[in-house]
Design an enzyme around this catalytic site. Structure first.
Site, short mmCIF file in Angstrom:
data_model
loop_
_atom_site.label_atom_id
_atom_site.label_comp_id
_atom_site.label_asym_id
_atom_site.label_seq_id
_atom_site.Cartn_x
_atom_site.Cartn_y
_atom_site.Cartn_z
N GLU A 15 0.86 -1.18 0.00
CA GLU A 15 0.00 0.00 0.00
C GLU A 15 0.90 1.23 0.00
O GLU A 15 1.66 1.47 0.93
CB GLU A 15 -0.91 -0.01 1.24
CG GLU A 15 -1.83 1.19 1.36
CD GLU A 15 -2.96 1.16 0.35
OE1 GLU A 15 -3.64 2.20 0.22
OE2 GLU A 15 -3.19 0.12 -0.28
N CYS A 63 -5.41 5.51 5.10
CA CYS A 63 -5.14 4.29 4.36
C CYS A 63 -6.44 3.62 3.94
O CYS A 63 -7.45 3.76 4.62
CB CYS A 63 -4.31 3.34 5.23
SG CYS A 63 -4.00 1.73 4.49
N CYS A 66 -5.91 -0.46 6.36
CA CYS A 66 -6.09 -0.51 7.82
C CYS A 66 -6.94 0.67 8.28
O CYS A 66 -6.59 1.39 9.22
CB CYS A 66 -4.75 -0.55 8.53
SG CYS A 66 -3.47 0.47 7.80
N HIS A 70 -6.84 3.31 12.11
CA HIS A 70 -6.69 4.76 12.26
C HIS A 70 -7.99 5.42 12.72
O HIS A 70 -7.97 6.43 13.43
CB HIS A 70 -6.21 5.37 10.94
CG HIS A 70 -4.82 4.96 10.57
ND1 HIS A 70 -3.71 5.40 11.25
CD2 HIS A 70 -4.37 4.12 9.60
CE1 HIS A 70 -2.63 4.86 10.72
NE2 HIS A 70 -3.00 4.09 9.72
N ARG A 481 0.10 -4.10 11.28
CA ARG A 481 1.52 -3.96 10.94
C ARG A 481 2.38 -3.57 12.13
O ARG A 481 3.59 -3.41 11.99
CB ARG A 481 1.68 -2.94 9.81
CG ARG A 481 1.12 -3.43 8.50
CD ARG A 481 0.92 -2.29 7.50
NE ARG A 481 0.40 -2.79 6.24
CZ ARG A 481 -0.90 -3.05 6.01
NH1 ARG A 481 -1.79 -2.86 6.97
NH2 ARG A 481 -1.29 -3.50 4.85
N SER A 504 4.63 1.57 9.81
CA SER A 504 5.57 1.65 8.70
C SER A 504 6.50 2.85 8.82
O SER A 504 7.53 2.89 8.15
CB SER A 504 4.81 1.69 7.36
OG SER A 504 4.18 0.45 7.13
N CYS A 548 3.03 -0.39 4.58
CA CYS A 548 1.85 0.44 4.31
C CYS A 548 2.32 1.88 4.26
O CYS A 548 2.20 2.63 5.24
CB CYS A 548 0.78 0.23 5.38
SG CYS A 548 -0.79 1.01 4.94
N CYS A 551 0.08 4.82 4.97
CA CYS A 551 -0.07 5.23 6.37
C CYS A 551 1.01 6.21 6.76
O CYS A 551 0.80 7.08 7.61
CB CYS A 551 0.00 4.02 7.29
SG CYS A 551 -1.43 2.92 7.20
#
Length: 572
Positions: A15, A63, A66, A70, A481, A504, A548, A551
């Site tokens: 992503e 994102c 996910c 968030h 993650r 990330s 990701c 993110c």
């Protein structure tokens, strides 16, 4: 000594936008590594001066994968700031939604994103389906979708693409690479589960929508609790979640777990997936409330890979700096005081190895300056690795009775030592182990919710926002993650500052002022690449983190121009 630079841009099947550059010596061994994102995050700026109760709805747009993580983080950060304690029903409902997210994320990551780093699809077409069907019984008592008739159908289905001269979704890969270790029959088993996962993930998305109204971007969380009271009081809706959950649990135990066990045995001696821990400092938070004051996973810190000691997390020690990132203020700032002011300095001219193995001229990172939109989070000045590897290792070290048996059984069945967890293979395995623990204990939360609803039907706490007061609060938990935190300051009834420190960002961190690498960069050092024009080893390692980057960053126009404008008719 003849050094060469390899540029992998973009890293696909993730992503967001991620670029990896490595410098190798004459033996194709990586000596230097650089991880950088090429798009900017602007969400922290967008929510300034807005009603804090809207923050969660903005944050989930960080994102498209996910989203719930968030969303929940944005809601909880405001709840903490305002001193709100949601009812237990709301907390447990959030756990059920979180379980749907975790199972969806981990399953899809392996099969649709990371699995093809382990599975040679072309090889599967030469498999004997009867031998493959027998092979599947080596890893689980009741295999999932691996009957000889099913496997024959899979071969014919994928083979049809080949006859047309096009591999469809499996095109443009490094098939036949020397580091693939599955037999044709093992490849066929995993390929069957890849196709099964395409429908399984739809069922998990429906699980999220039962209490979240939709997926992605659910709508039922609110500051103070949840709004899905009618669904919680409807036995049919509860039964629907239960039936879908049991369907997914079967896929996890009979397909996902079995395939990772198969990979652990096949790749147990493959050097390119072992002994590459990256950053050996691990961080995770408490996660998955399954009953009152009862979390499935416990938080903690492990330093330098020493599992004999687990420290409690002190969030006051977290900072983000931008020495090598495209922002103005380079100082290490606590997230409450974080700044997100862009300072893009661009790439420079240089040389790298092209896809044909020849040297090409183009743009490369300015490795002596700034080279990423991702900041460098640090804990007490140290880089940390987050993710399922941190969650599983820390909880194993803490003696978590729900985690230890699952890990011990996998290590026994695979024949791997505990030290093998600190690797690319280990990151991939611990993601499956985390999904296994979640699938085994989500019904604890489900049953706790049912019992509590019998005597208590509260789903939202009352609260007041005093515009004359200043507030600050944060969310600290785990996303699929890894460790995730959102930090907010509220003044005059609106958001004054917001910062998100995401998994990330921790793992994909560029170097800091002390030249300390993030985990992506660190795990690549010492890697020997078989073919510079086909750097599968790099992609496999980076994919094991499930990047990701959406993110960690979001898009902007570097010249300050509007990207687009929209006019919406509210009467439609």
């Amino acid at each position: 000594m003849s050094e060469k630079r390899i540029v992998v841009d973009p890293i696909t099947r993730i992503e967001g936008h991620l670029r990896i550059e490595v410098v190798v010596d004459e033996n194709n061994v990586v000596k230097e590594a650089y991880s950088g994102s090429t798009l900017w995050r602007g969400l922290e700026q967008i929510v300034k001066n807005r009603d804090p109760r809207d923050a969660g709805f903005f944050m989930q747009r960080i994102c498209g994968v996910c989203t719930f993580s968030h969303y929940r983080a944005g809601i909880v950060a405001v709840e903490k700031a305002l001193g709100i304690t949601p009812p237990l029903n709301a907390e447990l409902t959030r756990t059920l939604m979180n379980a749907a997210l975790y199972l969806h994320d981990h399953i899809v990551h392996f099969y649709q994103l990371h699995g093809l780093d382990w599975v040679d699809v072309v090889s599967a077409l030469s498999a004997d389906e009867k031998k493959a069907s027998d092979e599947a019984f080596k890893y689980v008592q009741i295999p999932y979708a691996t009957g000889a008739d099913r496997l024959k159908e899979v071969k014919e289905r994928v083979g049809a693409f080949v006859k047309k001269g096009n591999l469809g979704p499996f095109a443009n890969a490094y098939w036949g690479h020397s580091t693939y270790k599955f037999t044709p029959e093992q490849n066929l088993i995993a390929l069957s589960h890849y196709l099964e996962c395409l429908s399984v993930q739809r069922t998990i998305a429906q699980m999220m929508a039962i209490f979240g109204a939709k997926n992605p971007h659910p709508q039922s969380l609110t500051v103070g609790g949840v709004t899905c009271i009618m669904d919680l009081l409807d036995p049919a809706r509860l039964g629907e979640y239960l039936s879908k959950f049991k369907e997914i649990e079967q896929f996890v135990s009979r397909a996902y777990h079995a395939d990772i066990l198969m990979a652990a045995k096949a790749y147990g001696n493959e050097a390119s997936v072992l002994n590459d821990v990256g950053v050996s400092n691990l961080l995770c938070y408490d996660e998955f409330l399954v009953g009152k004051n009862d979390h499935l996973f416990k938080g903690g810190i492990i330093l330098s890979g020493d599992i004999s000691k687990v420290y409690d997390v002190d969030d006051a020690k977290i900072t983000e700096e931008a020495t090598r990132s495209w922002y103005k203020n380079d100082a290490p700032l606590h997230p409450y005081d974080g700044q997100t002011d862009a300072n893009y300095t661009g790439l420079i001219d240089g040389e790298s190895v092209g896809p044909d193995g020849q040297i090409t001229h183009g743009k490369i990172f300015d490795t002596k300056g700034k080279y990423s939109w991702i900041k460098a989070p640090r804990y007490d000045g140290m880089p940390m690795q987050v993710g399922p590897i941190a969650s599983i290792v820390i909880n194993y070290a803490r003696g978590n009775e729900r985690v230890v048996p699952v890990v011990d059984k996998f290590l026994k069945d695979s024949g791997l030592p505990l030290s093998a967890v600190f690797s690319t293979l280990g990151r991939t395995a611990t993601r499956m182990l985390e999904a296994t623990v979640v699938s085994q204990h989500t019904l604890t939360a489900f049953n706790s919710l049912i019992e509590n609803l019998k005597t208590d039907q509260e789903t939202c706490a009352k609260y007041v926002i005093d515009n004359n007061k200043e507030y600050k609060g944060y969310f600290a938990g785990n996303a699929p993650r890894g460790a995730l935190s959102h930090w907010c300051r509220i003044k005059n009834g609106v958001i004054e500052n917001w910062q998100a420190v995401v998994p990330s960002t921790w793992n994909a961190s560029p170097k800091d002022a002390k030249n300390q690498m993030g985990s992506y960069e660190a795990c690549l050092i010492g890697l020997k690449i078989a073919d510079l024009s086909k750097p599968l080893e790099i992609i496999r390692k980076i994919h094991s983190y499930d990047p990701c980057i959406a993110c960690a960053v979001h898009v902007m126009d570097t010249k300050g121009n509007n990207l687009s404008e929209y006019k919406i008719n509210p009467n439609l």
